[in-house]
Motif scaffolding. Structure first.
Motif, PDB file in Angstrom:
ATOM      1  N   ALA A  30       0.819  -1.206   0.000  1.00  0.00           N
ATOM      2  CA  ALA A  30       0.000   0.000   0.000  1.00  0.00           C
ATOM      3  C   ALA A  30       0.854   1.258   0.000  1.00  0.00           C
ATOM      4  O   ALA A  30       0.495   2.265  -0.625  1.00  0.00           O
ATOM      5  CB  ALA A  30      -0.930   0.005   1.211  1.00  0.00           C
ATOM      6  N   LEU A  31       1.986   1.222   0.674  1.00  0.00           N
ATOM      7  CA  LEU A  31       2.865   2.394   0.720  1.00  0.00           C
ATOM      8  C   LEU A  31       3.499   2.639  -0.642  1.00  0.00           C
ATOM      9  O   LEU A  31       3.613   3.782  -1.091  1.00  0.00           O
ATOM     10  CB  LEU A  31       3.939   2.209   1.788  1.00  0.00           C
ATOM     11  N   ASP A  32       3.925   1.577  -1.306  1.00  0.00           N
ATOM     12  CA  ASP A  32       4.511   1.720  -2.639  1.00  0.00           C
ATOM     13  C   ASP A  32       3.474   2.238  -3.632  1.00  0.00           C
ATOM     14  O   ASP A  32       3.765   3.096  -4.468  1.00  0.00           O
ATOM     15  CB  ASP A  32       5.064   0.372  -3.129  1.00  0.00           C
ATOM     16  N   ALA A  33       2.252   1.709  -3.542  1.00  0.00           N
ATOM     17  CA  ALA A  33       1.192   2.127  -4.457  1.00  0.00           C
ATOM     18  C   ALA A  33       0.797   3.584  -4.194  1.00  0.00           C
ATOM     19  O   ALA A  33       0.567   4.351  -5.139  1.00  0.00           O
ATOM     20  CB  ALA A  33      -0.024   1.215  -4.309  1.00  0.00           C
ATOM     21  N   PHE A  34       0.721   3.956  -2.931  1.00  0.00           N
ATOM     22  CA  PHE A  34       0.368   5.336  -2.597  1.00  0.00           C
ATOM     23  C   PHE A  34       1.424   6.300  -3.117  1.00  0.00           C
ATOM     24  O   PHE A  34       1.108   7.351  -3.677  1.00  0.00           O
ATOM     25  CB  PHE A  34       0.218   5.477  -1.083  1.00  0.00           C
ATOM     26  N   TRP A 292      -6.525  -0.014   3.345  1.00  0.00           N
ATOM     27  CA  TRP A 292      -7.677  -0.919   3.484  1.00  0.00           C
ATOM     28  C   TRP A 292      -7.873  -1.755   2.223  1.00  0.00           C
ATOM     29  O   TRP A 292      -8.093  -2.971   2.297  1.00  0.00           O
ATOM     30  CB  TRP A 292      -8.930  -0.093   3.775  1.00  0.00           C
ATOM     31  N   LEU A 293      -7.771  -1.105   1.065  1.00  0.00           N
ATOM     32  CA  LEU A 293      -8.035  -1.807  -0.189  1.00  0.00           C
ATOM     33  C   LEU A 293      -6.961  -2.849  -0.483  1.00  0.00           C
ATOM     34  O   LEU A 293      -7.273  -3.962  -0.926  1.00  0.00           O
ATOM     35  CB  LEU A 293      -8.106  -0.790  -1.333  1.00  0.00           C
ATOM     36  N   ILE A 294      -5.702  -2.511  -0.229  1.00  0.00           N
ATOM     37  CA  ILE A 294      -4.590  -3.381  -0.645  1.00  0.00           C
ATOM     38  C   ILE A 294      -4.208  -4.375   0.434  1.00  0.00           C
ATOM     39  O   ILE A 294      -4.076  -5.580   0.176  1.00  0.00           O
ATOM     40  CB  ILE A 294      -3.373  -2.521  -1.050  1.00  0.00           C
ATOM     41  N   GLU A 295      -4.015  -3.888   1.658  1.00  0.00           N
ATOM     42  CA  GLU A 295      -3.525  -4.773   2.722  1.00  0.00           C
ATOM     43  C   GLU A 295      -4.649  -5.562   3.389  1.00  0.00           C
ATOM     44  O   GLU A 295      -4.477  -6.742   3.681  1.00  0.00           O
ATOM     45  CB  GLU A 295      -2.777  -3.938   3.774  1.00  0.00           C
ATOM     46  N   VAL A 296      -5.775  -4.900   3.635  1.00  0.00           N
ATOM     47  CA  VAL A 296      -6.869  -5.578   4.334  1.00  0.00           C
ATOM     48  C   VAL A 296      -7.703  -6.418   3.377  1.00  0.00           C
ATOM     49  O   VAL A 296      -7.943  -7.607   3.607  1.00  0.00           O
ATOM     50  CB  VAL A 296      -7.758  -4.555   5.077  1.00  0.00           C
ATOM     51  N   ARG A 297      -8.134  -5.826   2.267  1.00  0.00           N
ATOM     52  CA  ARG A 297      -8.972  -6.536   1.318  1.00  0.00           C
ATOM     53  C   ARG A 297      -8.167  -7.396   0.345  1.00  0.00           C
ATOM     54  O   ARG A 297      -8.706  -8.301  -0.281  1.00  0.00           O
ATOM     55  CB  ARG A 297      -9.832  -5.542   0.522  1.00  0.00           C
ATOM     56  N   GLY A 298      -6.881  -7.108   0.197  1.00  0.00           N
ATOM     57  CA  GLY A 298      -6.014  -7.957  -0.612  1.00  0.00           C
ATOM     58  C   GLY A 298      -6.055  -7.717  -2.107  1.00  0.00           C
ATOM     59  O   GLY A 298      -5.604  -8.562  -2.885  1.00  0.00           O
ATOM     60  N   TYR A 299      -6.573  -6.550  -2.534  1.00  0.00           N
ATOM     61  CA  TYR A 299      -6.583  -6.230  -3.965  1.00  0.00           C
ATOM     62  C   TYR A 299      -5.224  -5.631  -4.335  1.00  0.00           C
ATOM     63  O   TYR A 299      -4.983  -4.450  -4.129  1.00  0.00           O
ATOM     64  CB  TYR A 299      -7.716  -5.255  -4.286  1.00  0.00           C
ATOM     65  N   ARG A 300      -4.352  -6.448  -4.905  1.00  0.00           N
ATOM     66  CA  ARG A 300      -2.966  -6.039  -5.082  1.00  0.00           C
ATOM     67  C   ARG A 300      -2.523  -5.915  -6.544  1.00  0.00           C
ATOM     68  O   ARG A 300      -1.653  -5.109  -6.858  1.00  0.00           O
ATOM     69  CB  ARG A 300      -2.045  -7.033  -4.357  1.00  0.00           C
ATOM     70  N   LYS A 301      -3.103  -6.697  -7.427  1.00  0.00           N
ATOM     71  CA  LYS A 301      -2.602  -6.740  -8.803  1.00  0.00           C
ATOM     72  C   LYS A 301      -2.704  -5.391  -9.511  1.00  0.00           C
ATOM     73  O   LYS A 301      -1.837  -5.045 -10.324  1.00  0.00           O
ATOM     74  CB  LYS A 301      -3.351  -7.809  -9.597  1.00  0.00           C
TER      75      LYS A 301
END
Length: 373
Positions: A30-34, A292-301
């Motif tokens: 999430a930090l890299d994406a942000f 929340w979206l990436i780490e908690v919900r796991g939407y990473r691709k």
């Protein structure tokens, strides 16, 4: 200044990426994406909406991609705070990694000081090349980051209660200076406030809009809070604990901002304490969404395009400063600036130029080539 690194060795402003620096803690994509999201928005320069400010249909959208003239804040006003915040997030990871590799406190100090100096030098080169003249100034983003990065490093060495006190002193001290040396329109003047007077004394001129070098005093709070968030992530707490702390910080920032707003307006150009707190609330809000979206919900691709940009932050930032107009002309040869599509032609053209810059980042990413200071 160019070097070849592995993908895990590049990061925002080459302050080392969050996922490299964690030998015993969890990687936070999430930090890299942000980081990549902020850099992509920064390079987009408003997605071409600046040309549509007077359009009856798209004018309202266009206003969100342009700085407010003076008081207030929209989405575009939150990009610099986010940029400076995410730099702060990387600092504790980078220092921990250097220490793990055997760096002494003295070596870390020299490293941070040297990097700050290089950021200032790069900022001046980009300004001079873009403007076509040598005219030193320290109000642009890289120069301000150089100051906030160095100050944050010094403050982080203190116990946390003194760090919190330092944040308060920076906000209150700048406010006191503005009231003690007001401009012709009062403490929050467009003209001749204390920051502009200092710049005029140093450089022989000031700025319009009314940004000043001394804005780094309050801007340091963005980077310092980012460092606190970085340390929180390094502690390896649960997602629930991290989200609760981020949410508490967001609520506190908004509450303090609106509490002082009757006396201290939200003015980005002057770097008022209320604006710093208000924008910090929005930065934390955005980070909560990514987390929340990436780490908690796991939407990473879906994050891959953002990570590509974040890994070459220096490159895309420099490209957007000195070559964006040339790229616009070059791309326009083939797109005809999308004149056939009508009103949204500037948006289509800007997005095409941005895509080309992303492709260049991807080309470097595939070859493990990153720019590093």
């Amino acid at each position: 200044m160019a070097t070849t690194l592995t993908a895990s060795e590049a990061g925002a402003l080459s302050l080392a990426p969050t996922h490299e620096l964690r030998s015993a803690t969890k990687r936070y994509l999430a930090l890299d994406a942000f980081r990549g999201f902020i850099m992509l928005i920064l390079a987009a320069e408003g997605f071409g909406f600046s040309a549509l400010r007077s359009d009856p249909t798209w004018g309202r959208v266009a206003r969100w991609f342009n700085h407010v003239p003076w008081e207030g804040g929209v989405f575009w006003d939150m990009i610099q705070p986010s940029f400076m915040f995410i730099v702060g997030v990387a600092i504790p990871f980078a220092l921990a990694r250097r220490t793990e590799l055997g760096a002494t406190p003295q070596q870390n100090f020299r490293h941070v000081l040297g990097r700050s100096i290089r950021l200032i030098i790069l900022s001046q080169i980009l300004i001079w090349v873009s403007a076509g003249q040598i005219k030193p100034q320290l109000i642009n983003v890289l120069s301000q980051i150089a100051f906030t990065y160095f100050l944050t490093y010094l403050i982080m060495r203190w116990p946390w209660r003194y760090q919190a006190l330092a944040a308060f002193v920076l906000l209150a001290g700048w406010t006191a200076l503005l009231f003690a040396f007001p401009g012709p329109d009062g403490p929050f003047s467009h003209r001749n406030h204390i920051g502009l007077r200092v710049d005029h004394a140093i450089f022989g001129y000031d700025y319009d809009p009314a940004y000043s070098t001394l804005n780094f005093l309050t801007s340091t709070v963005w980077t310092l809070v980012g460092a606190w968030v970085g340390r929180m992530f390094m502690s390896g707490k649960s997602h629930r604990e991290n989200l609760n702390k981020l949410a508490a910080g967001m609520v506190l920032s908004f509450a303090l901002a609106f509490a002082v707003h009757p006396w201290i307006p939200f003015i980005k150009q002057v770097g008022t304490a209320s604006f710093v707190l208000y924008s910090l609330g929005w930065v934390l809000f955005m980070l909560i969404g990514f987390y929340w979206l990436i780490e908690v919900r796991g939407y990473r691709k879906w994050t891959f395009p953002l990570v590509v940009v974040g890994m070459n932050s220096i490159f895309i930032y420099s490209l957007s400063i000195i070559l964006v107009e040339w790229l616009d002309r070059a791309v326009g040869v083939f797109t005809f600036h999308y004149k056939l599509i009508g009103t949204l032609a500037p948006v289509a053209q800007a997005c095409t130029v941005l895509f080309l810059m992303w492709c260049l980042c991807y080309w470097l990413y595939q070859r493990n080539i990153f720019l590093k200071l």
